[in-house]
Design a protein around this motif. Sequence first.
Motif, PDB file in Angstrom:
ATOM      1  N   THR A 192     -27.648  -3.770 -22.241  1.00  0.00           N
ATOM      2  CA  THR A 192     -27.543  -4.943 -21.373  1.00  0.00           C
ATOM      3  C   THR A 192     -28.696  -5.919 -21.589  1.00  0.00           C
ATOM      4  O   THR A 192     -29.791  -5.528 -22.018  1.00  0.00           O
ATOM      5  CB  THR A 192     -27.495  -4.516 -19.885  1.00  0.00           C
ATOM      6  OG1 THR A 192     -27.398  -5.695 -19.081  1.00  0.00           O
ATOM      7  CG2 THR A 192     -28.700  -3.724 -19.465  1.00  0.00           C
ATOM      8  N   ARG A 204     -25.137  -8.410  -7.388  1.00  0.00           N
ATOM      9  CA  ARG A 204     -24.024  -7.802  -6.650  1.00  0.00           C
ATOM     10  C   ARG A 204     -24.269  -7.771  -5.142  1.00  0.00           C
ATOM     11  O   ARG A 204     -23.319  -7.668  -4.366  1.00  0.00           O
ATOM     12  CB  ARG A 204     -23.692  -6.418  -7.216  1.00  0.00           C
ATOM     13  CG  ARG A 204     -24.689  -5.361  -6.959  1.00  0.00           C
ATOM     14  CD  ARG A 204     -24.480  -4.179  -7.881  1.00  0.00           C
ATOM     15  NE  ARG A 204     -24.856  -4.492  -9.259  1.00  0.00           N
ATOM     16  CZ  ARG A 204     -24.783  -3.647 -10.267  1.00  0.00           C
ATOM     17  NH1 ARG A 204     -24.308  -2.433 -10.077  1.00  0.00           N
ATOM     18  NH2 ARG A 204     -25.171  -3.996 -11.480  1.00  0.00           N
ATOM     19  N   ASP A 210     -17.254  -7.116 -13.632  1.00  0.00           N
ATOM     20  CA  ASP A 210     -16.761  -5.903 -12.954  1.00  0.00           C
ATOM     21  C   ASP A 210     -17.340  -5.693 -11.548  1.00  0.00           C
ATOM     22  O   ASP A 210     -16.621  -5.285 -10.640  1.00  0.00           O
ATOM     23  CB  ASP A 210     -16.941  -4.655 -13.828  1.00  0.00           C
ATOM     24  CG  ASP A 210     -18.397  -4.302 -14.090  1.00  0.00           C
ATOM     25  OD1 ASP A 210     -19.270  -5.138 -13.826  1.00  0.00           O
ATOM     26  OD2 ASP A 210     -18.650  -3.185 -14.571  1.00  0.00           O
ATOM     27  N   SER A 222     -27.369 -13.420 -10.519  1.00  0.00           N
ATOM     28  CA  SER A 222     -28.199 -12.276 -10.849  1.00  0.00           C
ATOM     29  C   SER A 222     -29.381 -12.833 -11.628  1.00  0.00           C
ATOM     30  O   SER A 222     -29.227 -13.250 -12.776  1.00  0.00           O
ATOM     31  CB  SER A 222     -27.414 -11.277 -11.703  1.00  0.00           C
ATOM     32  OG  SER A 222     -28.314 -10.346 -12.246  1.00  0.00           O
ATOM     33  N   LYS A 237     -30.780 -12.050 -15.439  1.00  0.00           N
ATOM     34  CA  LYS A 237     -30.387 -12.619 -16.738  1.00  0.00           C
ATOM     35  C   LYS A 237     -31.238 -13.878 -16.989  1.00  0.00           C
ATOM     36  O   LYS A 237     -32.379 -13.781 -17.392  1.00  0.00           O
ATOM     37  CB  LYS A 237     -28.884 -12.939 -16.745  1.00  0.00           C
ATOM     38  CG  LYS A 237     -27.983 -11.693 -16.868  1.00  0.00           C
ATOM     39  CD  LYS A 237     -27.749 -11.006 -15.575  1.00  0.00           C
ATOM     40  CE  LYS A 237     -26.691  -9.947 -15.658  1.00  0.00           C
ATOM     41  NZ  LYS A 237     -26.571  -9.202 -14.406  1.00  0.00           N
ATOM     42  N   ARG A 249     -20.021  -4.506 -26.517  1.00  0.00           N
ATOM     43  CA  ARG A 249     -20.997  -5.581 -26.398  1.00  0.00           C
ATOM     44  C   ARG A 249     -22.373  -5.109 -26.843  1.00  0.00           C
ATOM     45  O   ARG A 249     -22.862  -4.079 -26.390  1.00  0.00           O
ATOM     46  CB  ARG A 249     -21.065  -6.039 -24.941  1.00  0.00           C
ATOM     47  CG  ARG A 249     -21.955  -7.247 -24.748  1.00  0.00           C
ATOM     48  CD  ARG A 249     -22.110  -7.581 -23.295  1.00  0.00           C
ATOM     49  NE  ARG A 249     -22.932  -6.607 -22.607  1.00  0.00           N
ATOM     50  CZ  ARG A 249     -23.321  -6.700 -21.341  1.00  0.00           C
ATOM     51  NH1 ARG A 249     -22.918  -7.733 -20.615  1.00  0.00           N
ATOM     52  NH2 ARG A 249     -24.070  -5.783 -20.789  1.00  0.00           N
ATOM     53  N   HIS A 290     -16.914   3.533 -15.296  1.00  0.00           N
ATOM     54  CA  HIS A 290     -17.615   3.619 -16.579  1.00  0.00           C
ATOM     55  C   HIS A 290     -19.064   4.081 -16.447  1.00  0.00           C
ATOM     56  O   HIS A 290     -19.625   4.631 -17.384  1.00  0.00           O
ATOM     57  CB  HIS A 290     -17.562   2.275 -17.315  1.00  0.00           C
ATOM     58  CG  HIS A 290     -18.087   1.132 -16.513  1.00  0.00           C
ATOM     59  ND1 HIS A 290     -17.429   0.628 -15.423  1.00  0.00           N
ATOM     60  CD2 HIS A 290     -19.239   0.418 -16.619  1.00  0.00           C
ATOM     61  CE1 HIS A 290     -18.127  -0.356 -14.912  1.00  0.00           C
ATOM     62  NE2 HIS A 290     -19.238  -0.504 -15.609  1.00  0.00           N
TER      63      HIS A 290
HETATM   64  C1  P61 Z   1     -24.524  -6.907 -17.604  1.00  0.00           C
HETATM   65  F1  P61 Z   1     -22.302  -2.369 -17.504  1.00  0.00           F
HETATM   66  N1  P61 Z   1     -24.194  -7.916 -15.500  1.00  0.00           N
HETATM   67  O1  P61 Z   1     -23.894  -7.875 -18.099  1.00  0.00           O
HETATM   68  P1  P61 Z   1     -26.389  -7.546 -10.966  1.00  0.00           P
HETATM   69  N2  P61 Z   1     -21.993 -11.370 -12.690  1.00  0.00           N
HETATM   70  C2  P61 Z   1     -22.103 -11.282 -14.023  1.00  0.00           C
HETATM   71  C3  P61 Z   1     -22.848 -10.254 -14.563  1.00  0.00           C
HETATM   72  O2  P61 Z   1     -22.962 -10.191 -15.883  1.00  0.00           O
HETATM   73  C4  P61 Z   1     -23.483  -9.290 -13.711  1.00  0.00           C
HETATM   74  C5  P61 Z   1     -23.353  -9.467 -12.312  1.00  0.00           C
HETATM   75  C6  P61 Z   1     -22.602 -10.499 -11.840  1.00  0.00           C
HETATM   76  C7  P61 Z   1     -24.689  -6.886 -16.152  1.00  0.00           C
HETATM   77  C8  P61 Z   1     -25.241  -5.649 -15.516  1.00  0.00           C
HETATM   78  C9  P61 Z   1     -24.137  -4.681 -15.464  1.00  0.00           C
HETATM   79  O3  P61 Z   1     -20.774  -2.351 -15.361  1.00  0.00           O
HETATM   80  C10 P61 Z   1     -21.878  -3.108 -15.386  1.00  0.00           C
HETATM   81  O4  P61 Z   1     -27.695  -8.220 -10.825  1.00  0.00           O
HETATM   82  C11 P61 Z   1     -21.453 -12.285 -14.880  1.00  0.00           C
HETATM   83  O5  P61 Z   1     -26.317  -6.575 -12.081  1.00  0.00           O
HETATM   84  O6  P61 Z   1     -25.922  -6.955  -9.681  1.00  0.00           O
HETATM   85  C12 P61 Z   1     -24.194  -8.202 -14.225  1.00  0.00           C
HETATM   86  O7  P61 Z   1     -25.366  -8.741 -11.320  1.00  0.00           O
HETATM   87  C13 P61 Z   1     -24.015  -8.533 -11.338  1.00  0.00           C
HETATM   88  C14 P61 Z   1     -23.797  -3.908 -16.543  1.00  0.00           C
HETATM   89  C15 P61 Z   1     -23.356  -4.660 -14.350  1.00  0.00           C
HETATM   90  C16 P61 Z   1     -22.667  -3.109 -16.498  1.00  0.00           C
HETATM   91  C17 P61 Z   1     -22.241  -3.850 -14.300  1.00  0.00           C
HETATM   92  O8  P61 Z   1     -25.023  -6.010 -18.283  1.00  0.00           O
END
Ligand code: P61
Length: 456
Positions: A49, A100, A124, A254, A257, A404, A448
């Motif tokens: 990630t 989240r 997700d 979040s 990122k 990814r 997952h």
């Molecule tokens: C990521 F495997 N993303 O991309 P939080 N919206 C979006 C995201 O990309 C996102 C969140 C909201 C992650 C972490 C991650 O199954 C998974 O700060 C577009 O992580 O709560 C998070 O933001 C949520 C990886 C999340 C995963 C869930 O890697």
Amino acid sequence: MKTIIEPFKIKSVEPIYFTSRAQRQQILETAGYNPFLIKAEDVIIDLLTDSGTSAMSAKQWAGIMEGDESYAGSRSFFRFEHTVKKLTGFDFIIPTHQGRAAEKILFSLLGGAGKYFVSNTFFDTTRANIEFTGAEAVDFLTLEGKTPALVAPFKGNIDIDALAHFIAEKGAENIPLCMLTVTNNSGGGQPVSMQNVRETSELCRRYGIPLFIDACRFAENAFFIKKREKGYENASIVSIVQELFSYADGCTMSAKKDALVNIGGFLALNDTYLAQQAKNMLIVTEGFPTYGGLAGRDLEAIAQGLEEVLDEEYLKYRIRSIEYLGEKIHHAGVPIMMPTGGHAVYLDAKAFLPHIPPHQFPGVALCNEIYLEGGVRGVEIGSLMFGKYDAAGRHVAPPLELVRLAIPRRVYTQSHIDYVAEVIIETYHKKQYIKGHKMAYEAPLLRHFTALLVPL
Ligand code: P61
């Protein structure tokens, strides 16, 4: 000069521990063939990630020391609030411990059985927070976005006609919110165009449906607009960001990122009543509204990160470093989502492993093989993450089976990326020997993370 270099120097380093192939075989078995269950120390290059994995700048670390840890009215909150307001223009800024948590608050307030939430593609956690309330989450990605090999500038766009049709069919009163994910994480890190945001906003306003942005990667999306959309060539990144948010009524973010921090997030919105309800819920689940789920120091680091991420030299290097990996493996014949997106290279597992059907999790099989080959960890975005069962218990696959390779911000150098390319290409040469997996254990939501699998 043609070479685009990292626009930073490295002041502090962490060791990488090396493993042998035989060790990795054992590690995979112990982890139930689920990359989430591998210890990070057993990973050579970790591309699981780009979330919370950024290297912070000296100024962010200085901000950590400067953090005001007062329970109420902390100076760090006001710096954070000022920065977020300047970028988004929203009236109410509510800090949360990560993305989240903002989603949980928003969808608990608006969701419920019989409601529909619409998006280009919900990530997700967002989908899970909607479904948890009994509502339905519906994606309207354009056909372009669902076609991995196609090269198009804005494959993250929402299909406006399909959305309009859906609103007419279900009734606007049953659709409490539309959300645009920028860039579209589940769909390949592909950007959404300003025109698409504007048109979505017009449609939503006509029906009185609030438009929210899932803003995790807003700066990367803005850079693509500057580079690819007519009329924005000379616009500053800040002005593009501000225009984009001006079409929306709120956002979830979040900060892990594009705010370049290891923890944090926020909910931002204009509706006074909704903001009041959100703050009330925040107090129950996260904390007092001037810190949310965070420490004062985290708020400082986010404010600083949000300024740094707008630097065009940084964004140029960032987007080019993703493209560089994509180019290398694509030239070797590896099927990837084209063109490369903002934060990751997405391998097209369906095309990579055509002999493995979706219910045998080709993306997971590919992730595990890449780990075995060179200790590189990616994440499956396909049937394990998004697959469902129909009433008869049959597996229903999502449209894409992807792996990814997400690149943490400011962490790896070009030789790390060259190594990753070599591992992927070696794996590609052995593709016909890779076997599918079957499920041994799965949780009812977000399976997952904890699933256990066995190779067939
Ligand atoms: C990521 F495997 N993303 O991309 P939080 N919206 C979006 C995201 O990309 C996102 C969140 C909201 C992650 C972490 C991650 O199954 C998974 O700060 C577009 O992580 O709560 C998070 O933001 C949520 C990886 C999340 C995963 C869930 O890697």
